[in-house]
Design an enzyme around this catalytic site. Structure first.
Site, PDB file in Angstrom:
ATOM      1  N   HIS A  23       0.838  -1.188   0.000  1.00  0.00           N
ATOM      2  CA  HIS A  23       0.000   0.000   0.000  1.00  0.00           C
ATOM      3  C   HIS A  23       0.881   1.250   0.000  1.00  0.00           C
ATOM      4  O   HIS A  23       1.838   1.347   0.774  1.00  0.00           O
ATOM      5  CB  HIS A  23      -0.931   0.002   1.201  1.00  0.00           C
ATOM      6  CG  HIS A  23      -2.018  -1.014   1.101  1.00  0.00           C
ATOM      7  ND1 HIS A  23      -2.496  -1.735   2.175  1.00  0.00           N
ATOM      8  CD2 HIS A  23      -2.744  -1.428   0.028  1.00  0.00           C
ATOM      9  CE1 HIS A  23      -3.457  -2.550   1.771  1.00  0.00           C
ATOM     10  NE2 HIS A  23      -3.627  -2.386   0.469  1.00  0.00           N
ATOM     11  N   GLU A  26       1.860   3.331   3.076  1.00  0.00           N
ATOM     12  CA  GLU A  26       2.465   2.522   4.140  1.00  0.00           C
ATOM     13  C   GLU A  26       3.958   2.317   3.865  1.00  0.00           C
ATOM     14  O   GLU A  26       4.557   1.310   4.218  1.00  0.00           O
ATOM     15  CB  GLU A  26       1.704   1.199   4.262  1.00  0.00           C
ATOM     16  CG  GLU A  26       0.226   1.417   4.587  1.00  0.00           C
ATOM     17  CD  GLU A  26      -0.621   0.157   4.596  1.00  0.00           C
ATOM     18  OE1 GLU A  26      -0.051  -0.953   4.545  1.00  0.00           O
ATOM     19  OE2 GLU A  26      -1.858   0.275   4.662  1.00  0.00           O
ATOM     20  N   HIS A 169       2.643  -4.195   6.708  1.00  0.00           N
ATOM     21  CA  HIS A 169       1.741  -3.083   6.438  1.00  0.00           C
ATOM     22  C   HIS A 169       1.736  -2.154   7.646  1.00  0.00           C
ATOM     23  O   HIS A 169       2.393  -2.409   8.645  1.00  0.00           O
ATOM     24  CB  HIS A 169       0.315  -3.608   6.204  1.00  0.00           C
ATOM     25  CG  HIS A 169       0.120  -4.349   4.921  1.00  0.00           C
ATOM     26  ND1 HIS A 169      -0.686  -3.884   3.905  1.00  0.00           N
ATOM     27  CD2 HIS A 169       0.615  -5.538   4.486  1.00  0.00           C
ATOM     28  CE1 HIS A 169      -0.675  -4.743   2.897  1.00  0.00           C
ATOM     29  NE2 HIS A 169       0.102  -5.752   3.229  1.00  0.00           N
ATOM     30  N   GLU A 228       0.682  -5.587  10.832  1.00  0.00           N
ATOM     31  CA  GLU A 228       0.277  -4.180  10.813  1.00  0.00           C
ATOM     32  C   GLU A 228       1.140  -3.411  11.819  1.00  0.00           C
ATOM     33  O   GLU A 228       0.885  -3.410  13.011  1.00  0.00           O
ATOM     34  CB  GLU A 228      -1.206  -4.047  11.149  1.00  0.00           C
ATOM     35  CG  GLU A 228      -2.138  -4.718  10.150  1.00  0.00           C
ATOM     36  CD  GLU A 228      -2.261  -3.950   8.837  1.00  0.00           C
ATOM     37  OE1 GLU A 228      -1.703  -2.832   8.728  1.00  0.00           O
ATOM     38  OE2 GLU A 228      -2.931  -4.467   7.925  1.00  0.00           O
TER      39      GLU A 228
END
Length: 258
Positions: A23, A26, A169, A228
């Site tokens: 992404h 990110e 991420h 994450e």
């Protein structure tokens, strides 16, 4: 037209893969992976440990493949490095409803979310997202692997025999694991080790589809994870780097040893 480099370090028969910046906003995950690569290489050269991890042993036993930046065009867009006179930029502004503020942009330059592109429940993800066309985030595209980046990642993965993959991420301080109960039994034990060394919360994802780790689990029935990193609003500021680093370095190392 930009390349997507893959970096190999180690010489073991066990292959492991890490990637970052699926992404666009990110991009701090790329910096984390490159810093780990630097530290790991220096530790191997000096024949030293990192904490309790014996780096020369890990190097002998495991081959690590890192793709630091899956989405280079999207990252450049978020960072203000795409030529504002180019057709790509003008189209991105259109997709972004006329705004030149791309901080909320997760997609590739075409407005396709690369982590919604994989043939693992892709049709289900399309229905869930209900995004009719190119968008700054969450548009799965016209078909699985329609984008050059996602196709390159699928091809790269199929060319190897990865024992484990982790996609990095931001944000949330969580580790997503599992896919439709297709993951092997050891996946749960491994994620608990990741949680122990990072403080991140394991979350078994049953309602997720079309992501890279979903597809890897479905295709190979091996452990796959989405980590994450950090907490806050993307793109996370570089001032958070060392706090995030302190959490995730254990995951980087443990992934080579489980």
């Amino acid at each position: 037209g930009l390349s997507i480099p893959a970096i190999k370090i180690g010489q073991g028969s066990r292959e492991v893969h890490y990637n970052g910046s699926f992404h666009a906003n990110e991009w701090i995950t790329t910096v984390l992976l490159m810093k780990f690569l630097e530290l790991y290489a220096k530790s191997y050269q000096r024949r030293t440990n990192i904490g309790t991890f014996n780096v020369p042993r890990l190097y002998r036993e495991t081959t690590l493949w890192i793709v630091p930046m899956v989405n280079p065009d999207g990252v450049q867009l978020v960072q203000g490095k795409v030529n504002s006179q180019s057709d790509y930029y003008r189209r991105a502004v259109e997709i972004n409803r006329g705004s030149r503020d791309f901080r909320g942009w997760k997609a590739n330059i075409n407005g396709v979310d690369l982590n919604d592109q994989f043939p693992a429940g892709w049709e289900t993800e399309v229905r869930r997202r209900s995004i009719p066309g190119p968008a700054p985030r969450d548009y799965p595209g016209t078909a699985p692997l329609s984008e050059s980046e996602s196709l390159a990642m699928a091809s790269f993965t199929r060319e190897h025999d990865f024992r484990l993959v982790s996609a990095f991420h931001t944000q949330g301080q969580e580790i997503y694991w599992g896919y439709r109960n297709l993951e092997p039994p050891e996946s749960g034990a491994i994620v608990e080790k990741f949680a122990d060394v990072s403080g991140y919360r394991p979350v078994k994802t049953l309602e997720s589809d079309a992501g890279y780790k979903d597809w890897f689990i479905q295709e190979f029935r091996r452990p796959g994870y989405t980590v994450e990193c950090g907490i806050g609003t993307n793109p996370l500021p570089i001032s958070q780097f060392w706090d995030i680093w302190a959490d995730v370095i254990g995951i980087f190392l443990m992934g080579l040893d489980v």
